[in-house]
Each structure stands twice: as structure tokens, then as C-alpha cells.
Design a protein around this motif. Structure first.
Motif, PDB file in Angstrom:
ATOM      1  N   GLU A 103      -0.814 -25.213 -58.427  1.00 10.48           N
ATOM      2  CA  GLU A 103      -2.275 -25.171 -58.319  1.00 10.48           C
ATOM      3  C   GLU A 103      -2.764 -25.071 -56.874  1.00 10.48           C
ATOM      4  O   GLU A 103      -3.952 -24.817 -56.630  1.00 10.48           O
ATOM      5  N   GLU A 104      -1.870 -25.261 -55.901  1.00  8.34           N
ATOM      6  CA  GLU A 104      -2.271 -25.185 -54.492  1.00  8.34           C
ATOM      7  C   GLU A 104      -1.953 -23.830 -53.860  1.00  8.34           C
ATOM      8  O   GLU A 104      -2.363 -23.562 -52.733  1.00  8.34           O
ATOM      9  N   VAL A 105      -1.243 -22.972 -54.576  1.00  7.00           N
ATOM     10  CA  VAL A 105      -0.765 -21.724 -53.987  1.00  7.00           C
ATOM     11  C   VAL A 105      -1.907 -20.854 -53.469  1.00  7.00           C
ATOM     12  O   VAL A 105      -1.861 -20.347 -52.338  1.00  7.00           O
ATOM     13  N   THR A 106      -2.950 -20.680 -54.261  1.00  7.84           N
ATOM     14  CA  THR A 106      -4.068 -19.827 -53.852  1.00  7.84           C
ATOM     15  C   THR A 106      -4.754 -20.362 -52.605  1.00  7.84           C
ATOM     16  O   THR A 106      -5.091 -19.609 -51.684  1.00  7.84           O
ATOM     17  N   ARG A 107      -4.958 -21.666 -52.548  1.00  3.95           N
ATOM     18  CA  ARG A 107      -5.617 -22.269 -51.385  1.00  3.95           C
ATOM     19  C   ARG A 107      -4.758 -22.118 -50.129  1.00  3.95           C
ATOM     20  O   ARG A 107      -5.273 -21.816 -49.049  1.00  3.95           O
ATOM     21  N   VAL A 108      -3.447 -22.325 -50.265  1.00  5.99           N
ATOM     22  CA  VAL A 108      -2.552 -22.167 -49.127  1.00  5.99           C
ATOM     23  C   VAL A 108      -2.548 -20.713 -48.661  1.00  5.99           C
ATOM     24  O   VAL A 108      -2.611 -20.427 -47.457  1.00  5.99           O
ATOM     25  N   ASP A 109      -2.517 -19.786 -49.606  1.00  9.58           N
ATOM     26  CA  ASP A 109      -2.536 -18.360 -49.287  1.00  9.58           C
ATOM     27  C   ASP A 109      -3.792 -17.996 -48.484  1.00  9.58           C
ATOM     28  O   ASP A 109      -3.701 -17.345 -47.428  1.00  9.58           O
ATOM     29  N   ARG A 110      -4.936 -18.436 -48.942  1.00  3.17           N
ATOM     30  CA  ARG A 110      -6.199 -18.119 -48.256  1.00  3.17           C
ATOM     31  C   ARG A 110      -6.256 -18.740 -46.870  1.00  3.17           C
ATOM     32  O   ARG A 110      -6.717 -18.122 -45.905  1.00  3.17           O
ATOM     33  N   LEU A 111      -5.767 -19.972 -46.767  1.00  2.00           N
ATOM     34  CA  LEU A 111      -5.820 -20.689 -45.490  1.00  2.00           C
ATOM     35  C   LEU A 111      -5.000 -19.960 -44.433  1.00  2.00           C
ATOM     36  O   LEU A 111      -5.475 -19.728 -43.314  1.00  2.00           O
ATOM     37  N   PHE A 112      -3.770 -19.576 -44.778  1.00  2.00           N
ATOM     38  CA  PHE A 112      -2.920 -18.914 -43.785  1.00  2.00           C
ATOM     39  C   PHE A 112      -3.427 -17.516 -43.457  1.00  2.00           C
ATOM     40  O   PHE A 112      -3.346 -17.085 -42.300  1.00  2.00           O
ATOM     41  N   LYS A 113      -3.937 -16.821 -44.420  1.00  2.95           N
ATOM     42  CA  LYS A 113      -4.491 -15.490 -44.138  1.00  2.95           C
ATOM     43  C   LYS A 113      -5.701 -15.588 -43.227  1.00  2.95           C
ATOM     44  O   LYS A 113      -5.931 -14.709 -42.387  1.00  2.95           O
ATOM     45  N   ARG A 114      -6.471 -16.659 -43.375  1.00  2.00           N
ATOM     46  CA  ARG A 114      -7.616 -16.863 -42.489  1.00  2.00           C
ATOM     47  C   ARG A 114      -7.166 -17.056 -41.040  1.00  2.00           C
ATOM     48  O   ARG A 114      -7.874 -16.708 -40.100  1.00  2.00           O
ATOM     49  N   HIS A 115      -5.968 -17.604 -40.861  1.00  2.00           N
ATOM     50  CA  HIS A 115      -5.398 -17.778 -39.525  1.00  2.00           C
ATOM     51  C   HIS A 115      -4.614 -16.549 -39.071  1.00  2.00           C
ATOM     52  O   HIS A 115      -4.003 -16.566 -37.997  1.00  2.00           O
ATOM     53  N   GLY A 116      -4.601 -15.485 -39.888  1.00  2.00           N
ATOM     54  CA  GLY A 116      -3.909 -14.261 -39.512  1.00  2.00           C
ATOM     55  C   GLY A 116      -2.430 -14.233 -39.842  1.00  2.00           C
ATOM     56  O   GLY A 116      -1.682 -13.404 -39.307  1.00  2.00           O
ATOM     57  N   HIS A 117      -1.978 -15.125 -40.743  1.00  2.00           N
ATOM     58  CA  HIS A 117      -0.561 -15.185 -41.118  1.00  2.00           C
ATOM     59  C   HIS A 117      -0.377 -14.702 -42.558  1.00  2.00           C
ATOM     60  O   HIS A 117      -0.801 -15.379 -43.497  1.00  2.00           O
ATOM     61  N   PRO A 118       0.267 -13.565 -42.780  1.00  2.00           N
ATOM     62  CA  PRO A 118       0.594 -13.142 -44.149  1.00  2.00           C
ATOM     63  C   PRO A 118       1.542 -14.144 -44.808  1.00  2.00           C
ATOM     64  O   PRO A 118       2.406 -14.727 -44.137  1.00  2.00           O
TER      65      PRO A 118
END
Length: 344
Positions: A308-323
Motif C-alpha cells: 500500500e506504500e508503493v505508489t507514495r514512495v514512487d511519487r516521492l522519489f520521482k518528485r526528487h528526480g529519482h526514477p
């Protein structure tokens, strides 16, 4: 070609570490009941000592390895300081700690002010990215120890801090948790011995290679990414069960945290292989298994979290410029597995 044949036998190094750790742990009793008592055995990403106020000091030391040889050959030293900070800071955060302070040790065969200044530029940049203060260090001139032209070694030591109750050591990892990989910038600071021995037989260091879009030297000097800010944000805002910096031994490093929960992991899908690793494998005739045991293969860091945390982690790192990439899952079967091959 294998990493062992190139001169680095990871399995033998691991055995030495285990034997050395047992000897060093005999010193733990010197701090029993006092500030600075170790609270966890040697072998995780950092040493952990109790401050007796609900907080834990996290300590780690590391170096740039043979990446300094590439810097020497290229006569370019302004980025290896970033690597030195990254190797320490990225390991500290694998315990849930916030990196706070850094010390460097620079050994040289002979003093060269230009080289010292260039290295300092990278150290400062790395420390700023990691949010750490560089509080001192040591420069040693040791002509009888290091070869000249110019002969250097760069080592870092870092400290982080964390509340005891907020430590993330892997013991809360659960069967079925997701493995989220964060992209690397390339080879980072591990596997350079094998890469150098393969690539420099085929190319001149400053020769532009079409597959890379730049020279071999420029590619190998690409700084190690520092993941501190997005990882600390993920810890503060999502449920994270484990953290792993993918360095020497590659995905086998996951065993450090999975072992705390007596679980294993299966990696079903790696990201597209970056050109530098394709080139190393092709020119050195390196097997898939050896590549995955030696290099990060495009994944510099791994977070273990509930589905359930995967989407939030994905968005957070992409916001920092990390695929980021969904790599696989935690499983009951021990070990780290990729395509039915055990990596660790």
C-alpha cells in the motif's frame, strides 16, 4: 572475466569481515552500562551506539576504492569527494539515521595543493547534498606507503543520529513486502577493479565510446548518487520496513536487512541495463550471474515497504528526480534470488 580473477574475491572478503567482527565485538563490554554502549552486532550498514537519552549514534566509514585510479589517470579530482560522502551517508540512512557529521582522511605520496583543493570541492558538494557538516579530517603525506604520480587514497567517516524507537534495521520486514529500486547514476563506487581491467584493454580512457555518449573515463567518474533527502522524507511520511544501499556485492547486500527478519527476496525484474554494464559484460564476457553479484545494474538503493506504500514512495522519489522500479517481493525462502539464481 570475474571479480575474483580481477583481484577482488567478495566471498573471501565476507569471511574475513565475519571473523574480524567477532574479535572486535569483544570490545563492546568496555562501554557496558555507559554512554556509547553498542546496541547491535557488527555487520549491518553502520555501527550503533546508545547515547542513553533515547537516541542512537550511527557510525560508518568507507572509501572511494579504485575509483581514485580513474581520477588519477584523468587528472580530474573534483568529483571523487562526492563519492566518498555518498558511500558513508547512503549507508548511514540504511539504519534510519539522519547523517549529521563527516570527517575525511586523505593520504598522498606527495603533497599537491591543486589535487587537495579539487578533492575538497567534491567533499563540500557531497556534504551539502547529504545535509552534513564536515567537521575535520586528516591529510597524511606517506611517500613510502603509496606510489607516486600522484598516489592517493580517500576515506570518509560519518555520524548520524536517530531515536532508538525509529531505527530501521530490517526486523520489521514481512513476507510479501515490495522491493522498490531507485536508479543509480552508473557504476557508482563499486566494481571499478573489474570494469577498469576489462574496459581499458579495449579503449583509451579519454576515447569517446558511442554506446556511452562520452569517454570511458567520464563515464566511470560519474559521481555516486546521494539518496539522503528522499530516503529521510520517505521514512518520515511512509511505512518503510527496510533500506539497502547497493554497493560491493550488489544485490547480496539485501541479506543484511532480510536476515534480521529471517526472510529472503525474489527479484523478478531489473530495470533496463545501463550502457556501461552492457559494455562491461560484452567486452569482458562476464556472465549474467557475475554481473548481478558485482555491479548495481542500474539500481543504487532499495526500499522495502508494504504494497500500500508503493505508489507514495514512487511519487516521492520521482518528485526528487529519482526514477524508481518495482523489483520484486520478500519471500519466506531465504537468500536473494534473481531468475532462480541465488545472488548472495
Amino acid at each position: 572475466m570475474t571479480y575474483a580473477r580481477a583481484g577482488v574475491d567478495v566471498s573471501q572478503v565476507r569471511k574475513s569481515h565475519e571473523a574480524l567482527a567477532r574479535l572486535l565485538e569483544s570490545t563492546f563490554k568496555t562501554r557496558k552500562g555507559r554512554v556509547g554502549h553498542p546496541i547491535f552486532p557488527i555487520g549491518h550498514y553502520a555501527g550503533l551506539v546508545d547515547l542513553n537519552d533515547g537516541r542512537v549514534l550511527s557510525l560508518h566509514t568507507d572509501n572511494v576504492g579504485t575509483k581514485v585510479i580513474i581520477a588519477q589517470l584523468m587528472r580530474k579530482y573534483d568529483t571523487i569527494g562526492i563519492d566518498c560522502v555518498a558511500m558513508c551517508a547512503n549507508d548511514l540512512i540504511c539504519t534510519g539515521a539522519e547523517p549529521i557529521s563527516f570527517l575525511d582522511y586523505l593520504a598522498m605520496a606527495k603533497h599537491d595543493r591543486r589535487i587537495v583543493n579539487e578533492i575538497a570541492v567534491g567533499l563540500v558538494e557531497g556534504a551539502k547534498q547529504a545535509g552534513m557538516a564536515i567537521v575535520g579530517g586528516e591529510t597524511a603525506i606517506v611517500p613510502d606507503l603509496l606510489s607516486s604520480d600522484p598516489g592517493i587514497d580517500l576515506v570518509g567517516m560519518a555520524a548520524g543520529i536517530c531515536r532508538n524507537k525509529d531505527l530501521i534495521l530490517g526486523n520489521k520486514i514481512q513476507n510479501g513486502d515490495s522491493l522498490i529500486g531507485v536508479a543509480s547514476s552508473g557504476i557508482h563506487s563499486n566494481g571499478l577493479t573489474l570494469a577498469r581491467k576489462i574496459l581499458l584493454k579495449e579503449y583509451k580512457l579519454q576515447e569517446r565510446v558511442p554506446e556511452l555518449g562520452r569517454s570511458v573515463g567520464e563515464e566511470l567518474l560519474e559521481p555516486t548518487l546521494i539518496y539522503v533527502k528522499p530516503v529521510l522524507e520517505a521514512i518520515a511520511n511512509t511505512q518503510i520496513h527496510g533500506l539497502a544501499h547497493i554497493t560491493g556485492g550488489s544485490f547480496g547486500k539485501l541479506e543484511r536487512i532480510l536476515g534480521q527478519a529471517k526472510l529472503g527476496a525474489r527479484i523478478d525484474q531489473l530495470p533496463p541495463t545501463p550502457p556501461i554494464f552492457q559494455l562491461i559484460q560484452e567486452k569482458g564476457h562476464v556472465t549474467d550471474l557475475e554481473m548481478r553479484r558485482t555491479f548495481n545494474m542500474g539500481v543504487g538503493f532499495v526500499l522495502v515497504c508494504p504494497d500500500e506504500e508503493v505508489t507514495r514512495v514512487d511519487r516521492l522519489f520521482k518528485r526528487h528526480g529519482h526514477p524508481v522500479f518495482e523489483l520484486g517481493r520478500v519471500q519466506k525462502k531465504r537468500g536473494v534470488w534473481i531468475e532462480d539464481a541465488q545472488i548472495d
